[in-house]
Design a protein around this motif. Sequence first.
Motif, PDB file in Angstrom:
ATOM      1  N   VAL A  38       0.846  -1.196   0.000  1.00  0.00           N
ATOM      2  CA  VAL A  38       0.000   0.000   0.000  1.00  0.00           C
ATOM      3  C   VAL A  38       0.879   1.242   0.000  1.00  0.00           C
ATOM      4  O   VAL A  38       1.693   1.440   0.898  1.00  0.00           O
ATOM      5  N   SER A  39       0.740   2.057  -1.015  1.00  0.00           N
ATOM      6  CA  SER A  39       1.546   3.270  -1.131  1.00  0.00           C
ATOM      7  C   SER A  39       0.998   4.376  -0.246  1.00  0.00           C
ATOM      8  O   SER A  39      -0.143   4.323   0.218  1.00  0.00           O
ATOM      9  N   PHE A  40       1.818   5.393  -0.046  1.00  0.00           N
ATOM     10  CA  PHE A  40       1.398   6.550   0.748  1.00  0.00           C
ATOM     11  C   PHE A  40       0.212   7.247   0.095  1.00  0.00           C
ATOM     12  O   PHE A  40      -0.730   7.662   0.773  1.00  0.00           O
ATOM     13  N   LYS A  41       0.243   7.336  -1.243  1.00  0.00           N
ATOM     14  CA  LYS A  41      -0.845   7.994  -1.982  1.00  0.00           C
ATOM     15  C   LYS A  41      -2.142   7.219  -1.821  1.00  0.00           C
ATOM     16  O   LYS A  41      -3.213   7.806  -1.589  1.00  0.00           O
ATOM     17  N   GLU A  42      -2.082   5.887  -1.942  1.00  0.00           N
ATOM     18  CA  GLU A  42      -3.279   5.062  -1.798  1.00  0.00           C
ATOM     19  C   GLU A  42      -3.829   5.144  -0.378  1.00  0.00           C
ATOM     20  O   GLU A  42      -5.042   5.248  -0.173  1.00  0.00           O
ATOM     21  N   TRP A  46      -7.581   6.495   0.744  1.00  0.00           N
ATOM     22  CA  TRP A  46      -8.527   5.724   1.545  1.00  0.00           C
ATOM     23  C   TRP A  46      -8.827   6.407   2.879  1.00  0.00           C
ATOM     24  O   TRP A  46      -9.964   6.359   3.375  1.00  0.00           O
ATOM     25  N   SER A  47      -7.831   7.047   3.469  1.00  0.00           N
ATOM     26  CA  SER A  47      -8.062   7.789   4.708  1.00  0.00           C
ATOM     27  C   SER A  47      -9.065   8.911   4.479  1.00  0.00           C
ATOM     28  O   SER A  47      -9.975   9.138   5.291  1.00  0.00           O
ATOM     29  N   ALA A  48      -8.909   9.606   3.346  1.00  0.00           N
ATOM     30  CA  ALA A  48      -9.843  10.679   3.012  1.00  0.00           C
ATOM     31  C   ALA A  48     -11.253  10.130   2.808  1.00  0.00           C
ATOM     32  O   ALA A  48     -12.242  10.747   3.211  1.00  0.00           O
ATOM     33  N   VAL A  49     -11.346   8.937   2.191  1.00  0.00           N
ATOM     34  CA  VAL A  49     -12.647   8.318   1.969  1.00  0.00           C
ATOM     35  C   VAL A  49     -13.339   8.002   3.287  1.00  0.00           C
ATOM     36  O   VAL A  49     -14.512   8.329   3.500  1.00  0.00           O
ATOM     37  N   TRP A  50     -12.599   7.375   4.221  1.00  0.00           N
ATOM     38  CA  TRP A  50     -13.208   6.978   5.491  1.00  0.00           C
ATOM     39  C   TRP A  50     -13.583   8.185   6.343  1.00  0.00           C
ATOM     40  O   TRP A  50     -14.637   8.194   6.984  1.00  0.00           O
ATOM     41  N   VAL A  51     -12.738   9.192   6.361  1.00  0.00           N
ATOM     42  CA  VAL A  51     -13.069  10.399   7.133  1.00  0.00           C
ATOM     43  C   VAL A  51     -14.282  11.092   6.524  1.00  0.00           C
ATOM     44  O   VAL A  51     -15.185  11.554   7.243  1.00  0.00           O
ATOM     45  N   SER A 244      -5.948   2.223   6.702  1.00  0.00           N
ATOM     46  CA  SER A 244      -5.366   3.253   5.847  1.00  0.00           C
ATOM     47  C   SER A 244      -4.556   4.244   6.668  1.00  0.00           C
ATOM     48  O   SER A 244      -3.511   4.728   6.214  1.00  0.00           O
ATOM     49  N   LEU A 245      -5.003   4.533   7.893  1.00  0.00           N
ATOM     50  CA  LEU A 245      -4.256   5.440   8.759  1.00  0.00           C
ATOM     51  C   LEU A 245      -2.907   4.840   9.128  1.00  0.00           C
ATOM     52  O   LEU A 245      -1.899   5.553   9.233  1.00  0.00           O
ATOM     53  N   PHE A 246      -2.870   3.517   9.315  1.00  0.00           N
ATOM     54  CA  PHE A 246      -1.601   2.849   9.617  1.00  0.00           C
ATOM     55  C   PHE A 246      -0.599   3.055   8.486  1.00  0.00           C
ATOM     56  O   PHE A 246       0.553   3.464   8.719  1.00  0.00           O
ATOM     57  N   PHE A 247      -1.010   2.782   7.248  1.00  0.00           N
ATOM     58  CA  PHE A 247      -0.092   2.923   6.118  1.00  0.00           C
ATOM     59  C   PHE A 247       0.261   4.381   5.856  1.00  0.00           C
ATOM     60  O   PHE A 247       1.299   4.677   5.276  1.00  0.00           O
TER      61      PHE A 247
END
Length: 332
Positions: A38-42, A46-51, A244-247
């Motif tokens: 999982v890249s930083f961009k991905e 996903w973090s933006a999606v969940w928030v 996603s927050l972990f990555f």
Amino acid sequence: MESLHSIGSPVMWGGFIAFVFAMLALDLGVFHRKAHTVSFKEAGAWSAVWVSLSLAFNAFLWWRFGSGQGMEFLTGYLIEKSLSVDNIFVFVVIFSTMKVPAIHQHRVLFWGILSALVLRAAMIFAGVAMLERFHWLIYVFGAFLILTGVKLFIQRNHAEHPEDGWLMRTARRVIPSTPHFAGQHFITVENGRRLATPLLMALMLVEASDVLFALDSIPAIFAVTRDPFIVFTSNIFAILGLRSLFFLMAGAMEKFTYLKVGLSGVLVFVGAKMALVDVVHLSPAISLGVIALVLGSSIVASLVKARNTPPHTPNGDASPEAPRSAPSPAKS
């Protein structure tokens, strides 16, 4: 303390649970069907999606039930989200010490968090039922959170070693295992024997750590509300965004020097709020403001310190006087 009446109707409960399973199926079956790093961009996307989904759900509650329930969800979500960050410290240690390849870390976190959803649901309903029958437990929970916050502050620089804990020692004695990975499989066969791979051992540690952290985070949200629907949904949204927050943050955790100080402050605050529930009454808006201020201050202080910390040479020595245009001279 708020009434135990829940705003969640059977339709809302069913709809939310269906939404969660749909998102998990989309995540694993479409976006992560093939194992990859999982890249930083991905992770950021996903973090933006969940928030965004969490805030959209918060807006729905605000519109449907009013500002009180909307504020309770937002405060609870912030508490759960901030306390879940402490999980990331442990996940980093688990994957590092167990030498889990980056390409397989998402799979471990996915199944670990899926089981965490079930365990947390059981703990939430058990906690609500206990508080409804035994009001005095609110003081026990409050004292527990205060002590946990103080302990977290005292041990904020203590190194975690979950791989040496009693759970892993017991598992290694009871479960036949191998130190060799077998791709993304949790179980492999060697010489005709079914053996657990290091991925399964890492999964067990991830699940165990989440249970331990839930002992802090679930009582903490009871300081804001005891509505099972708000407690459950805020918990689940925070957990769903944890992978996603972990990555996103795993490579920069060392920069958040004072984050555990902020988390300990949050635990002490919500613990005191619970212990004094029959004496001091704070609105969800005040609670949200205090928690946001404590966390925000710890994050800003951490980033300021990281920015002002002099760079280190490869041998670990700070070299603030070395010119940036040339490498630091090696010590003899």
